[in-house]
Design a protein around this motif. Structure first.
Motif, mmCIF file in Angstrom:
data_model
loop_
_atom_site.group_PDB
_atom_site.id
_atom_site.type_symbol
_atom_site.label_atom_id
_atom_site.label_comp_id
_atom_site.label_asym_id
_atom_site.label_seq_id
_atom_site.Cartn_x
_atom_site.Cartn_y
_atom_site.Cartn_z
ATOM 1 N N VAL A 138 -44.707 -25.379 38.841
ATOM 2 C CA VAL A 138 -44.762 -25.519 37.379
ATOM 3 C C VAL A 138 -43.993 -24.385 36.710
ATOM 4 O O VAL A 138 -43.226 -24.612 35.766
ATOM 5 N N ASN A 139 -44.153 -23.167 37.216
ATOM 6 C CA ASN A 139 -43.397 -22.038 36.669
ATOM 7 C C ASN A 139 -41.895 -22.250 36.861
ATOM 8 O O ASN A 139 -41.099 -21.970 35.963
ATOM 9 N N GLY A 140 -41.501 -22.744 38.011
ATOM 10 C CA GLY A 140 -40.085 -23.024 38.262
ATOM 11 C C GLY A 140 -39.532 -24.078 37.318
ATOM 12 O O GLY A 140 -38.422 -23.947 36.798
ATOM 13 N N MET A 141 -40.299 -25.130 37.075
ATOM 14 C CA MET A 141 -39.860 -26.175 36.156
ATOM 15 C C MET A 141 -39.731 -25.629 34.736
ATOM 16 O O MET A 141 -38.788 -25.972 34.026
ATOM 17 N N ASN A 142 -40.657 -24.779 34.334
ATOM 18 C CA ASN A 142 -40.587 -24.185 33.002
ATOM 19 C C ASN A 142 -39.400 -23.237 32.874
ATOM 20 O O ASN A 142 -38.786 -23.126 31.813
ATOM 21 N N THR A 143 -39.059 -22.554 33.948
ATOM 22 C CA THR A 143 -37.930 -21.625 33.947
ATOM 23 C C THR A 143 -36.597 -22.368 33.976
ATOM 24 O O THR A 143 -35.627 -21.949 33.346
ATOM 25 N N LEU A 144 -36.557 -23.467 34.689
ATOM 26 C CA LEU A 144 -35.315 -24.216 34.901
ATOM 27 C C LEU A 144 -34.762 -24.853 33.631
ATOM 28 O O LEU A 144 -33.554 -24.912 33.436
ATOM 29 N N LEU A 145 -35.620 -25.340 32.769
ATOM 30 C CA LEU A 145 -35.202 -26.058 31.560
ATOM 31 C C LEU A 145 -34.250 -27.197 31.911
ATOM 32 O O LEU A 145 -33.178 -27.359 31.332
ATOM 33 N N MET A 146 -34.654 -27.997 32.877
ATOM 34 C CA MET A 146 -33.847 -29.096 33.381
ATOM 35 C C MET A 146 -33.750 -30.217 32.347
ATOM 36 O O MET A 146 -34.702 -30.504 31.629
ATOM 37 N N LEU A 147 -32.585 -30.855 32.290
ATOM 38 C CA LEU A 147 -32.379 -32.040 31.472
ATOM 39 C C LEU A 147 -32.385 -33.260 32.390
ATOM 40 O O LEU A 147 -32.072 -33.149 33.580
ATOM 41 N N PRO A 148 -32.719 -34.444 31.886
ATOM 42 C CA PRO A 148 -32.859 -35.625 32.743
ATOM 43 C C PRO A 148 -31.617 -35.982 33.551
ATOM 44 O O PRO A 148 -31.717 -36.577 34.608
ATOM 45 N N TYR A 149 -30.433 -35.626 33.092
ATOM 46 C CA TYR A 149 -29.202 -35.976 33.796
ATOM 47 C C TYR A 149 -28.682 -34.846 34.690
ATOM 48 O O TYR A 149 -27.625 -34.971 35.298
ATOM 49 N N ASP A 150 -29.409 -33.734 34.785
ATOM 50 C CA ASP A 150 -28.989 -32.610 35.621
ATOM 51 C C ASP A 150 -29.173 -32.925 37.103
ATOM 52 O O ASP A 150 -30.060 -33.683 37.498
#
Length: 77
Positions: A39-51
């Motif tokens: 969860v911390n990694g996902m919050n740090t990544l700020l991924m967009l759906p097409y990334d």
């Protein structure tokens, strides 16, 4: 008695201990830290759906990260 994560018993400060509800068994409770890492990694990544995402290693953390990324992509962010 030795300190550390591989010790059979260890002493830690009370503020680092969190009580878990009786409904959560001990095996499931061991995965809380793994999930928190993802969860911390996902919050740090700020991924967009097409990334595109490259996950190196496919242990428990890599597997959960892949699942989170796939679900995020399907929901559109």
């Amino acid at each position: 008695m030795r300190d550390g994560g591989f010790a059979e018993y260890c002493l830690v400060p009370e503020k680092q201990c969190y009580p878990l509800p009786d409904e959560i068994d001990d095996v499931l409770a061991t995965q809380v830290e793994t999930l928190a890492t993802v969860v911390n990694g996902m919050n740090t990544l700020l991924m967009l759906p097409y990334d595109y995402v490259l996950i190196l290693g496919f242990g428990p953390i890599g597997y959960l990260f892949a699942q989170f990324c796939e679900k995020y992509r399907r929901q559109g962010g």
